[in-house]
Write an enzyme that holds these catalytic residues in place. Structure first.
Site, PDB file in Angstrom:
ATOM      1  N   ASP A  25       0.834  -1.258  -0.013  1.00  0.00           N
ATOM      2  CA  ASP A  25       0.102  -0.074   0.052  1.00  0.00           C
ATOM      3  C   ASP A  25       1.119   1.329  -0.067  1.00  0.00           C
ATOM      4  O   ASP A  25       1.605   1.418   0.632  1.00  0.00           O
ATOM      5  CB  ASP A  25      -0.639   0.002   1.195  1.00  0.00           C
ATOM      6  CG  ASP A  25      -1.945   1.084   1.186  1.00  0.00           C
ATOM      7  OD1 ASP A  25      -2.178   1.838   0.111  1.00  0.00           O
ATOM      8  OD2 ASP A  25      -3.056   0.806   1.714  1.00  0.00           O
ATOM      9  N   ASP A  59      -3.361   2.719  -5.612  1.00  0.00           N
ATOM     10  CA  ASP A  59      -2.474   2.687  -4.779  1.00  0.00           C
ATOM     11  C   ASP A  59      -2.381   1.395  -3.919  1.00  0.00           C
ATOM     12  O   ASP A  59      -1.437   1.455  -2.817  1.00  0.00           O
ATOM     13  CB  ASP A  59      -2.513   3.913  -3.750  1.00  0.00           C
ATOM     14  CG  ASP A  59      -3.764   4.003  -2.921  1.00  0.00           C
ATOM     15  OD1 ASP A  59      -4.741   3.077  -3.246  1.00  0.00           O
ATOM     16  OD2 ASP A  59      -4.051   4.944  -1.996  1.00  0.00           O
ATOM     17  N   GLU A  60      -2.978   0.267  -4.275  1.00  0.00           N
ATOM     18  CA  GLU A  60      -2.890  -1.019  -3.386  1.00  0.00           C
ATOM     19  C   GLU A  60      -2.754  -2.074  -4.284  1.00  0.00           C
ATOM     20  O   GLU A  60      -3.199  -2.218  -5.222  1.00  0.00           O
ATOM     21  CB  GLU A  60      -4.079  -0.969  -2.844  1.00  0.00           C
ATOM     22  CG  GLU A  60      -4.414  -2.298  -1.830  1.00  0.00           C
ATOM     23  CD  GLU A  60      -5.649  -2.104  -1.045  1.00  0.00           C
ATOM     24  OE1 GLU A  60      -5.723  -2.804  -0.099  1.00  0.00           O
ATOM     25  OE2 GLU A  60      -6.459  -1.364  -1.572  1.00  0.00           O
TER      26      GLU A  60
END
Length: 404
Positions: free
Chosen positions: A9, A103-104
């Protein structure tokens, strides 16, 4: 072979991107999101959190809590480029990965212990991302997606954590129940009324009790609290629907403005379908009034991607839905039940000229951009467009200027 799942993350991703673009923002309180009174905080730096600021809250409230914060509208296109840079590194490094959001990420490292050592390999990959992109990133490593995701949250900021096999339940036990994926606000409210605040309490509850309170979702909560999860990695995200919404800066009953916005949405989404060789079988329209009450109405249709079918249907749904004669805060259009295929001409209602018109219009949009050509009825609507292909397998990005 024991499963080994890595969760990565990017920490305060939008904030980190802005700081790479402008080093003067380093270590300063920073908010990214909508600038107006109805703007929402898409991301906030750690410096703002001690004031009670968090992502998803009203920008107006956030600025009141932390008046010294710098506020930036943000740019989804730039964030996608940074995200793509990280994606390329992960793609080169692991055999199977899932991009869960901008973003993960999840990666399957099962079996790599024989050759590298999974934790060592994940650490080296994280260091490479830090070195080559400058973006802070945290990871969690365990036997499944749920525990790895929770571990990442505990490792932040800019750190890493490994949960050894067999210690998942012990790791989760003391944590607050809100840290368990799938426990949202409503679920937490019910659990709180039951006296549940930690994951350990859920671990000790009978499964039947949670099933009676939440149905199938109760079983999911109980299993995850035990550290058990079999959900697979999903390398490609097949979109089942596409949608777009518009929140007005000021609530309105201006029918011209409302219909112009809806026409532009309907037309743009239809173009997205045709560009990806898709068709929709269900159309829905959404209205949110000034009192925040939200209504939707949908209608099944023969599979189509034609403007002359979808635009009038959107207008029809809006007309039948808008019956309160109150100020409107938000409108939206959604196309679902999406299947692959080209629009087939209706021999009884269409003609070849119409099909040629669609092809010519789409060629112009493909070359000069999706907003380069639109109907006169939609020309009053600004910035209606996605800025990307919704069917490219990437998860949808939450725009930084999104409003409540």
């Amino acid at each position: 072979m024991k499963p080994t799942i890595l969760h990565l993350d990017l920490d305060t991703f939008f904030v980190s991107c802005e700081r790479l673009l402008d080093s003067r923002l380093m270590k300063r309180p920073l908010l990214v999101g909508g600038l107006g009174d109805r703007g929402v905080v898409a991301a906030c730096s750690y410096e703002t959190r001690r004031f009670g600021v968090h992502s998803g809250m009203s920008m107006k409230v956030a600025r009141r809590l932390c008046p010294e914060a710098t506020v930036i509208k943000g740019n989804a296109g730039i964030y996608m480029k940074f995200s793509d840079n990280v994606t390329e590194i992960i793609k080169e490094s692991v055999p199977v990965f899932e991009k869960a959001s901008v973003d993960e990420f999840y990666a399957d490292l099962s079996g790599m212990d024989r050759f590298f050592g999974c934790y060592k390999y994940a650490s080296e990959m994280r260091q490479r991302i830090l070195r080559e992109t400058g973006l802070p990133i945290s990871f969690g490593l365990s036997q499944n997606k749920v525990v790895s995701k929770v571990a990442t949250g505990e490792a932040k900021p800019n750190n890493q954590m490994k949960i050894d096999l067999g210690l998942e339940k012990e790791f989760l036990a003391p944590l607050h129940i809100r840290k368990l994926p799938s426990v949202g606000e409503k679920t937490y409210g019910i659990l709180s009324n039951m006296g549940v605040t930690t994951i350990q309490t859920v671990q000790e509850l009978p499964l039947e009790l949670l099933e009676s309170a939440f149905g199938l979702h109760g079983r999911t909560i109980w299993m995850r609290a035990q550290g058990l999860d079999n959900s697979p990695l999903v390398p490609f995200h097949e979109r089942k629907s596409i949608s777009t919404e518009r929140t007005y800066g000021k609530d309105t009953t201006d029918m011209v403005k409302l219909e112009t916005t809806l026409f532009a949405m309907a037309e743009n989404l239809a173009y997205q379908l045709r560009r990806a060789n898709k068709m929709t079988g269900c159309v829905s329209v959404k209205i949110r009034y000034s009192d925040f009450k939200t209504y939707t109405k949908q209608k099944r249709v023969p599979y189509t991607s034609a403007d002359h079918v979808l635009v009038p249907l959107v207008k029809e749904l809006f007309t039948s839905l808008y019956d309160r004669r109150m100020l409107i805060r938000l409108v939206g259009v959604n196309y679902s039940h999406i299947v692959g295929g080209h629009y087939q001409i209706d021999l009884f209602a269409d003609d070849e000229k119409l099909l040629n018109l669609y092809q010519a219009m789409d060629r112009v949009r493909n070359r000069f951009g999706e907003s380069s050509l639109m109907r006169a009825s939609a020309m009053g609507a600004h910035s209606i467009g996605r800025g990307g292909n919704p069917f490219d397998g990437q998860p949808p990005i939450l725009l930084a200027h999104r409003q409540q």
